[in-house]
Design a protein around this motif. Structure first.
Motif, PDB file in Angstrom:
ATOM      1  N   THR A 285       0.947  -1.352   0.246  1.00 40.45           N
ATOM      2  CA  THR A 285      -0.077  -0.135   0.644  1.00 40.45           C
ATOM      3  C   THR A 285       0.778   1.043  -0.356  1.00 40.45           C
ATOM      4  O   THR A 285       1.991   1.295   0.372  1.00 40.45           O
ATOM      5  N   GLY A 286       0.593   2.073  -1.092  1.00 41.33           N
ATOM      6  CA  GLY A 286       1.268   3.355  -0.625  1.00 41.33           C
ATOM      7  C   GLY A 286       2.705   3.375  -1.494  1.00 41.33           C
ATOM      8  O   GLY A 286       3.045   4.940  -1.987  1.00 41.33           O
ATOM      9  N   PHE A 287       2.691   1.782  -2.657  1.00 44.93           N
ATOM     10  CA  PHE A 287       4.718   1.828  -2.806  1.00 44.93           C
ATOM     11  C   PHE A 287       3.844   1.463  -4.561  1.00 44.93           C
ATOM     12  O   PHE A 287       2.548   1.295  -5.079  1.00 44.93           O
ATOM     13  N   THR A 288       4.731   2.300  -5.477  1.00 41.23           N
ATOM     14  CA  THR A 288       5.056   2.080  -6.725  1.00 41.23           C
ATOM     15  C   THR A 288       5.944   0.821  -6.761  1.00 41.23           C
ATOM     16  O   THR A 288       6.985   1.291  -7.141  1.00 41.23           O
ATOM     17  N   SER A 289       5.843   0.149  -8.371  1.00 42.13           N
ATOM     18  CA  SER A 289       6.647  -0.836  -8.082  1.00 42.13           C
ATOM     19  C   SER A 289       6.771  -1.007  -9.727  1.00 42.13           C
ATOM     20  O   SER A 289       5.432  -1.224 -10.099  1.00 42.13           O
ATOM     21  N   ASN A 290       7.630  -1.190 -10.855  1.00 43.64           N
ATOM     22  CA  ASN A 290       8.281  -1.973 -11.490  1.00 43.64           C
ATOM     23  C   ASN A 290       7.657  -3.565 -11.785  1.00 43.64           C
ATOM     24  O   ASN A 290       8.506  -4.108 -11.358  1.00 43.64           O
ATOM     25  N   VAL A 291       6.866  -4.250 -12.093  1.00 40.31           N
ATOM     26  CA  VAL A 291       6.036  -5.582 -12.357  1.00 40.31           C
ATOM     27  C   VAL A 291       6.785  -6.278 -13.237  1.00 40.31           C
ATOM     28  O   VAL A 291       6.971  -7.308 -13.309  1.00 40.31           O
ATOM     29  N   LEU A 292       7.838  -5.671 -14.243  1.00 40.33           N
ATOM     30  CA  LEU A 292       8.435  -6.150 -14.638  1.00 40.33           C
ATOM     31  C   LEU A 292      10.727  -6.082 -14.934  1.00 40.33           C
ATOM     32  O   LEU A 292      10.849  -5.921 -16.010  1.00 40.33           O
ATOM     33  N   SER A 293      10.819  -5.897 -13.132  1.00 37.19           N
ATOM     34  CA  SER A 293      11.711  -5.019 -13.394  1.00 37.19           C
ATOM     35  C   SER A 293      12.664  -6.646 -13.311  1.00 37.19           C
ATOM     36  O   SER A 293      14.122  -6.513 -13.639  1.00 37.19           O
ATOM     37  N   THR A 294      12.338  -7.275 -12.657  1.00 34.86           N
ATOM     38  CA  THR A 294      13.313  -8.644 -13.823  1.00 34.86           C
ATOM     39  C   THR A 294      13.135  -9.009 -14.560  1.00 34.86           C
ATOM     40  O   THR A 294      13.854 -10.291 -15.015  1.00 34.86           O
ATOM     41  N   GLN A 295      12.579  -8.500 -15.643  1.00 32.53           N
ATOM     42  CA  GLN A 295      12.227  -9.696 -16.941  1.00 32.53           C
ATOM     43  C   GLN A 295      12.174  -9.076 -17.696  1.00 32.53           C
ATOM     44  O   GLN A 295      10.935  -8.671 -18.156  1.00 32.53           O
TER      45      GLN A 295
END
Length: 592
Positions: free
Chosen positions: A119-129
């Motif tokens: 909650t409250g975060f932004t993340s790149n869900v393809l960072s490891t691929q």
């Protein structure tokens, strides 16, 4: 005297009470069981409703947005911004090309260490691929484990090529040994709704330019593309430099729209090859091959095989071309062709032990015999044939077919060749022919001095003393060597000539007996294939042989080189029996 036992009414009432109590107990247990099952079912329903309600509540509380973009290297970034009350778990990302409808939507599973966004975060869900995106317009669909879907459109590079050409370029191998070849391939697709004519690649730019030692022209030079159609352009480059240097290849494609003559130009694409020394470690982490089992000083064998053959008073053409690949003379004292049909205890005779063989090559004294069934032998220990360094020798013979013992057809007869030389004895297998029990055509293909000739003196299987860069004329004859007019190869059969890589400017001169001008196709590796289709029956009373006559320019080489022209045929005889003759013709180009 008779005794009678009487049962009192009190005893009867006692028994009735016991039975009634038992029945009541059973009914009571059944009632409680039914009530328990009903309560369990009700509990399951309530639990299911609770889970569904809880999931639906979580889904309603799940709030996230997505931002989709690419970096300077066109690597896709899918950032998920969790603005809800609970952590978000992303399960899949779907990518759909909006320009090319023929491209399927492609799913990508999100790695577990990228899937959770607090909650409250932004993340790149393809960072490891990392996903490299071709310039175009895409729909990116992000799906959570709860089923929440978010969709965003992303434009990569110069945007959609909705009415033009799209290019992709790759180099193979990505790591190239210094001084060796790298193949550059560019796939160009017509993404529009109208045909684009004369699509050709632009000049291939190489950075640094000094890395180029040699290069080839693109193959093909140009082509027409209908909507949705693609073409592969390829180049071969020999590059040099320092280990670890990157060599970048860049190009584009252009063509003209057929409906309004507008010139269409694709996106510019590039790829990189990294120079390596042979001793450099492999980036793939594989172990080097420490076993070198190649033997240079061994003859190479190339066969000439008829197919089919059957009962006939005429003779089929067989042969082996022996190539000496080293710069020292090689003597051949014995050579054999062995043929046998699979199966235990069969008495099929491909070659009869009493065969009478007609020698074609070597010329002079006939040393061909059939010492036993299914063995065709040439031998001369007194005067062995000497094959000069980097040269070839033909051993050609005609022999009458044998007989089949137990069945009507032999769909596969195993053939192998063997040679005995001053450097040892060697064999080659993996060949086959067919045989018919009854009168049948004898399908054969060979190189000839004369168009349509079936004369022994005109039959050849090698050509030597070819001058580099010279234009050579070839007569490839497709013949039925059985002279009986009641057997033939049906019209519509195909003669297939594979001109080896390096031979250029292939041109058809004549094609008597074929429907129309044979097709000439140049492949990406530089080899050329000629295919001709016969217009009438081959081997009947009217027509016994057909010929494709063509010219080709020999490679410009500085060292002696031998090339193999593979010639094949396919079709059916009037007995509905498949044909499959083979001729591996050796072309010897002698450097000045």
């Amino acid at each position: 005297m008779t005794f009678t036992r009487s049962i009192s009414s009190n005893s009867r009432r006692g028994i009735s009470s016991v039975v009634g109590a038992l029945i009541f107990t059973v009914l009571m247990i059944a009632g409680f069981s039914a009530m328990s099952l009903a309560l369990d079912s009700q509990t399951d329903i309530v639990n299911t409703q609770r889970v569904v309600a809880d999931t639906e509540l979580k889904k309603q509380q799940e709030q996230f947005g997505i931002a989709v973009f690419t970096d300077t290297n066109n690597i896709l970034n899918v950032s998920v911004d969790n603005i809800g009350q609970n952590p978000v778990e992303i399960s899949r990302v779907w990518i759909t090309n909006k320009t090319l409808a023929i491209q399927p939507a492609k799913p990508f599973s999100v790695n577990s260490n990228d899937a959770f966004v607090p909650t409250g975060f932004t993340s790149n869900v393809l960072s490891t691929q990392p996903l490299y995106m071709i310039p175009d317009t895409y729909d990116v669909k992000v799906i959570s484990t709860l089923g929440t879907v978010r969709i965003a459109e992303v434009t990569v590079g110069s945007g959609p090529l909705s009415d033009g050409l799209r290019a992709e370029l790759i180099t193979d191998p990505p790591d190239v040994i210094i001084g060796q070849n790298v193949t550059v391939a560019m796939v160009v697709t017509n993404t529009g709704s109208s045909t684009i004519e004369n699509v050709s690649p632009g000049s291939l730019t190489v950075t640094p330019s000094l890395a180029v030692l040699a290069s080839s022209s693109p193959i093909p030079a140009s082509t027409d593309l209908t909507p949705g159609e693609s073409v592969l352009f390829s180049w071969d480059y020999t590059i040099s430099g320092t280990s670890g240097d990157n060599v970048t290849f860049s190009s584009y494609a252009s063509g003209t729209k057929i409906n309004d003559s507008t010139v269409m130009t694709s996106n510019t694409v590039s790829d990189v090859s990294t120079l390596r020394l042979p001793t450099d470690g492999s980036t793939s982490g594989t172990n080097p091959n420490i076993v070198n089992d190649e033997l240079l000083a061994r003859p190479k064998l190339f066969l000439i095989i008829p197919s089919p053959q059957g009962d006939s008073n005429d003779k089929a053409l067989w042969g082996i071309n022996v190539a000496n690949p080293v710069n020292a003379p090689m003597k051949v004292s014995k050579l054999s062709i062995t043929a046998f049909a699979p199966g235990a205890n069969n008495n099929d005779k491909i070659f009869d032990s009493a065969c009478v063989a007609d020698t074609i090559f070597p010329t002079g004294v006939n040393h061909w015999t059939c010492p036993s069934e299914n063995v065709l032998l040439w031998q001369d220990f007194t005067n062995p044939i000497v094959i000069s360094p980097n040269s070839t020798q033909a051993f050609l013979v005609k022999v009458k077919p044998g007989t089949i013992a137990g069945q009507n057809t032999l769909e596969s007869v195993v053939v192998q060749g063997s040679v005995f030389t001053t450097v040892g004895s060697f064999g080659k297998s993996g060949y086959q022919t067919t045989m018919y029990d009854g009168t049948e055509s004898i399908g054969s293909i060979y190189l000839s001095n004369v168009v349509d000739s079936r004369n022994n003196n005109d039959m050849q299987s090698v050509r030597t003393n070819i001058i580099p860069g010279s234009t050579q004329t070839f007569n490839i004859v497709f013949a039925d060597l059985d002279t009986v007019s009641t057997t033939w190869i049906k019209s519509g059969a195909q003669l297939i000539i594979n001109v080896p890589k390096g031979w250029t400017n292939v041109s058809i001169v004549s094609y008597p007996g074929f429907v129309s001008a044979p097709t000439v196709i140049t492949f990406g590796d530089g080899s050329t294939q000629i295919i001709g289709t016969t217009t009438s029956n081959l081997g009947d009373a009217v027509n016994q042989s057909d010929t494709i006559k063509f010219t080709a320019q020999a490679p410009n080489i500085t060292n002696d080189q031998m090339y193999v022209m593979y010639v094949l045929a396919q079709g059916q005889t009037n007995n509905i029996f498949s044909i499959g003759p083979l001729a591996e013709i050796v072309l010897q180009v002698d450097a000045p």
